[in-house]
Motif scaffolding. Structure first.
Motif, mmCIF file in Angstrom:
data_model
loop_
_atom_site.group_PDB
_atom_site.id
_atom_site.type_symbol
_atom_site.label_atom_id
_atom_site.label_comp_id
_atom_site.label_asym_id
_atom_site.label_seq_id
_atom_site.Cartn_x
_atom_site.Cartn_y
_atom_site.Cartn_z
ATOM 1 N N ARG A 123 -4.507 2.154 -11.570
ATOM 2 C CA ARG A 123 -5.764 2.903 -12.604
ATOM 3 C C ARG A 123 -5.900 4.180 -12.074
ATOM 4 O O ARG A 123 -6.200 4.990 -11.578
ATOM 5 C CB ARG A 123 -7.293 1.918 -10.588
ATOM 6 N N SER A 154 -7.241 -1.520 3.099
ATOM 7 C CA SER A 154 -7.258 -3.114 2.930
ATOM 8 C C SER A 154 -8.557 -3.350 2.140
ATOM 9 O O SER A 154 -9.044 -4.348 1.935
ATOM 10 C CB SER A 154 -7.133 -4.169 4.618
ATOM 11 N N GLU A 155 -8.896 -2.220 1.761
ATOM 12 C CA GLU A 155 -9.854 -1.983 0.502
ATOM 13 C C GLU A 155 -9.685 -3.223 -0.940
ATOM 14 O O GLU A 155 -10.550 -3.357 -1.149
ATOM 15 C CB GLU A 155 -10.853 -0.639 0.191
ATOM 16 N N ASN A 156 -8.864 -3.028 -0.922
ATOM 17 C CA ASN A 156 -8.391 -3.706 -1.870
ATOM 18 C C ASN A 156 -7.236 -5.246 -1.605
ATOM 19 O O ASN A 156 -7.120 -5.704 -2.280
ATOM 20 C CB ASN A 156 -6.903 -3.177 -2.782
ATOM 21 N N THR A 178 0.524 -0.926 -0.223
ATOM 22 C CA THR A 178 -0.119 -0.059 -0.466
ATOM 23 C C THR A 178 0.930 0.954 -0.136
ATOM 24 O O THR A 178 0.472 2.035 -0.576
ATOM 25 C CB THR A 178 -1.142 -0.090 1.047
ATOM 26 N N ASN A 207 -8.339 -9.406 -0.951
ATOM 27 C CA ASN A 207 -8.834 -10.556 -0.846
ATOM 28 C C ASN A 207 -9.219 -11.518 0.093
ATOM 29 O O ASN A 207 -8.077 -11.639 -0.243
ATOM 30 C CB ASN A 207 -9.776 -10.873 -2.018
#
Length: 211
Positions: free
Chosen positions: A204, A175-177, A144, A179
């Motif tokens: 992105r 930690s939104e990115n 990150t 899985n």
């Protein structure tokens, strides 16, 4: 120090917090002895837990332990006064607490099995699980941080102003990115082909709001 009733009349809010007097004389008399354990901890000759254990096991009449207790009360008082009097300092502490909580939240999310509990019976297995959690946490934080840096550099290259003071409020423990569940199949060669010469994935594109 003035009598308690005078303190309460001068500082009606803070007065009740002053419940005892600090024995400055005891600190001064044992100052050289107070510095010795501090030096031992600073230079790695002893750990804080070892010194606390030794002092806890000693007699209640141990003057060094009493002096350290008084000095600790003095330091806590100075901190409390600064915290109550300085709004900027309070905001700084709050930011650090928020960052710490975000890191704890990331660890809880990573350690989702058994609801985050370490259930191994043996110390070696418990230590191994703790180290695995540390490695995973550091990996997410490092990833990150790296991509935050790339995103900021790109934004500044596009002419957008990014204040360094603003960056101090950002935690790299997001930690939104990530899985956390399921199985992900990755085509290694395909993913490697997407990397730039420096070895990073492309950023992105920035989302634009619809009008």
């Amino acid at each position: 120090m003035a009598p308690q009733r005078d303190v309460n009349s001068v500082w009606p809010v803070a007065g009740p917090l002053l419940t005892q007097k600090i024995n400055m004389g005891l600190i001064e008399e044992n100052w050289d002895d107070v510095l010795r354990p501090a030096g031992s901890i600073k230079f790695g000759h002893a750990t804080a837990s070892l010194i606390v254990g030794k002092l806890s096991a000693s007699s209640r009449q141990n003057t060094l332990a009493a002096a350290l207790k008084e000095y600790g009360a003095l330091r806590r008082t100075v901190y409390a006064v600064r915290y109550l009097a300085d709004e900027t300092y309070r905001r700084k502490i709050a930011r650090q607490l928020n960052k710490g909580e975000s890191l704890h939240s990331l660890r809880r999310s990573l350690l989702y099995a058994h609801e985050g509990a370490i259930r191994h019976r043996h110390l070696a297995a418990q230590t191994e699980q703790a180290w695995c959690l540390t490695i995973l946490t550091n990996s997410v934080v490092t990833w990150t941080t790296e991509y935050y840096g790339l995103a900021i550099a790109q934004m500044r290259a596009e002419g957008r102003a990014v204040d360094d003071e603003l960056l101090a409020h950002i935690s790299p423990a997001h930690s939104e990115n990530v899985n956390f569940f399921g199985t992900i199949n990755v085509e290694v060669d395909t993913e490697l082909a997407k990397l730039d010469p420096a070895g990073y994935r492309p950023l992105r594109p920035r989302r634009t709001e619809k009008t």
